[in-house]
Motif scaffolding. Structure first.
Motif, PDB file in Angstrom:
ATOM      1  N   THR A   6      34.683  63.968  -0.719  1.00 21.65           N
ATOM      2  CA  THR A   6      35.828  64.446   0.046  1.00 21.65           C
ATOM      3  C   THR A   6      36.702  63.256   0.396  1.00 21.65           C
ATOM      4  O   THR A   6      36.222  62.115   0.480  1.00 21.65           O
ATOM      5  CB  THR A   6      35.425  65.164   1.355  1.00 21.65           C
ATOM      6  N   GLN A   7      37.991  63.520   0.620  1.00 21.64           N
ATOM      7  CA  GLN A   7      38.915  62.442   0.975  1.00 21.64           C
ATOM      8  C   GLN A   7      38.552  61.814   2.315  1.00 21.64           C
ATOM      9  O   GLN A   7      38.588  60.591   2.464  1.00 21.64           O
ATOM     10  CB  GLN A   7      40.354  62.998   1.042  1.00 21.64           C
ATOM     11  N   SER A   8      38.208  62.652   3.296  1.00 19.76           N
ATOM     12  CA  SER A   8      37.901  62.125   4.622  1.00 19.76           C
ATOM     13  C   SER A   8      36.650  61.251   4.603  1.00 19.76           C
ATOM     14  O   SER A   8      36.598  60.211   5.271  1.00 19.76           O
ATOM     15  CB  SER A   8      37.747  63.267   5.624  1.00 19.76           C
ATOM     16  N   CYS A  28      37.616  59.144  -3.788  1.00 18.92           N
ATOM     17  CA  CYS A  28      37.145  60.536  -3.720  1.00 18.92           C
ATOM     18  C   CYS A  28      37.186  61.159  -5.100  1.00 18.92           C
ATOM     19  O   CYS A  28      38.208  61.097  -5.789  1.00 18.92           O
ATOM     20  CB  CYS A  28      38.022  61.351  -2.765  1.00 18.92           C
ATOM     21  N   TYR A  30      36.263  64.919  -6.253  1.00 17.90           N
ATOM     22  CA  TYR A  30      35.792  66.220  -5.798  1.00 17.90           C
ATOM     23  C   TYR A  30      34.748  66.796  -6.740  1.00 17.90           C
ATOM     24  O   TYR A  30      34.726  66.481  -7.941  1.00 17.90           O
ATOM     25  CB  TYR A  30      36.952  67.209  -5.703  1.00 17.90           C
ATOM     26  N   ARG A 146      35.960  67.848   7.432  1.00 14.80           N
ATOM     27  CA  ARG A 146      35.681  66.994   6.274  1.00 14.80           C
ATOM     28  C   ARG A 146      34.749  67.663   5.271  1.00 14.80           C
ATOM     29  O   ARG A 146      34.400  67.065   4.245  1.00 14.80           O
ATOM     30  CB  ARG A 146      35.073  65.668   6.733  1.00 14.80           C
ATOM     31  N   VAL A 148      33.765  70.204   2.326  1.00 13.00           N
ATOM     32  CA  VAL A 148      34.364  70.926   1.192  1.00 13.00           C
ATOM     33  C   VAL A 148      33.232  71.561   0.389  1.00 13.00           C
ATOM     34  O   VAL A 148      32.546  70.874  -0.373  1.00 13.00           O
ATOM     35  CB  VAL A 148      35.187  69.994   0.287  1.00 13.00           C
ATOM     36  N   GLU A 170      39.947  69.865   5.195  1.00  9.88           N
ATOM     37  CA  GLU A 170      40.127  69.582   3.774  1.00  9.88           C
ATOM     38  C   GLU A 170      39.963  70.823   2.902  1.00  9.88           C
ATOM     39  O   GLU A 170      40.662  70.995   1.912  1.00  9.88           O
ATOM     40  CB  GLU A 170      39.142  68.484   3.348  1.00  9.88           C
ATOM     41  N   ASP A 173      43.116  72.832   3.175  1.00 11.03           N
ATOM     42  CA  ASP A 173      44.185  72.100   2.489  1.00 11.03           C
ATOM     43  C   ASP A 173      44.118  72.319   0.983  1.00 11.03           C
ATOM     44  O   ASP A 173      45.148  72.533   0.323  1.00 11.03           O
ATOM     45  CB  ASP A 173      44.088  70.600   2.788  1.00 11.03           C
TER      46      ASP A 173
END
Length: 203
Positions: A6-8, A28, A30, A146, A148, A170, A173
């Motif tokens: 995840t980006q976070s 990140c 995914y 955070r 996903v 996330e 988003d």
């Protein structure tokens, strides 16, 4: 390099890495899906008209982080009209006892609940492919922004409608970029009920 899903998480790990090694970079990547697993299941031209009975499918673990409670409340609200068409809810995966208790509240309603303790991956994908709506649930808890769930990538690849009951974060988003997603906060059971009722008119 440090890789997170995840980006976070990648950002937080990047901060920690910078304390030890200024050269380390965080990225990140995914989770995704295997095209070979689903290409024979993909509905290339999904119908925008939902049918009755509406078939809602959830695959994965149900526990406090993925609480089914907001959907149960929404289904109860949507089916207060005795003329409302039937709804089928299919849950495939492990469940805590508290989640089973929430699901038991649907007994005696127009919603038929089918529970599967475990399904092999291909069978779970086939069940998801048979759905009118695929469900994503995330509870409104600290840190959930955070999270996903890996399955959302398979859900989108299957080209199915997605009902996401999740707080800002996330997951929501990502799903905002998917045209067939409908996103509601866990506190918005009434709005979810309205969406279900409108989808199944003449409720």
């Amino acid at each position: 390099a440090v890789i997170a899903t995840t980006q976070s998480s990648a950002r937080e790990l990047g901060v920690e890495c910078s304390k030890i090694n200024q050269q380390a970079k965080s990225y990140c990547i995914y989770n995704g899906f295997d095209p070979n697993d689903i290409e024979h299941l993909i509905n290339k031209q999904p119908s925008l008209q939902l049918r009755s009975p509406l078939k809602i499918v959830y695959t994965g673990t149900l526990w406090n982080l993925t609480d089914i409670g907001p959907l149960v409340v929404a289904l109860q609200k949507a089916m207060t009209n005795p003329q409302c068409p039937r709804i089928e809810l299919h849950i495939a995966g492990r469940r805590t006892e508290s989640q089973n208790q929430r699901l038991s509240n649907l007994a005696g309603t127009h919603c038929t609940t089918t529970l599967y303790d475990y399904l092999p991956h291909q069978q779970a994908l086939a069940l998801a492919a048979s759905a009118d709506v695929l469900l994503v649930t995330l509870a409104d808890q600290p840190g959930v922004e955070r999270v996903v769930p890996a399955k959302i990538f398979e859900y989108m690849a299957l080209n199915k409608r997605v009902l996401a009951i999740a707080p800002p974060g996330e997951t929501s988003d990502i799903l905002r970029g998917y045209a067939l997603s409908n996103i509601f906060h866990p506190s918005e059971s009434a709005r979810v009920a309205g969406w279900i009722a409108r989808s199944l008119e003449p409720c």
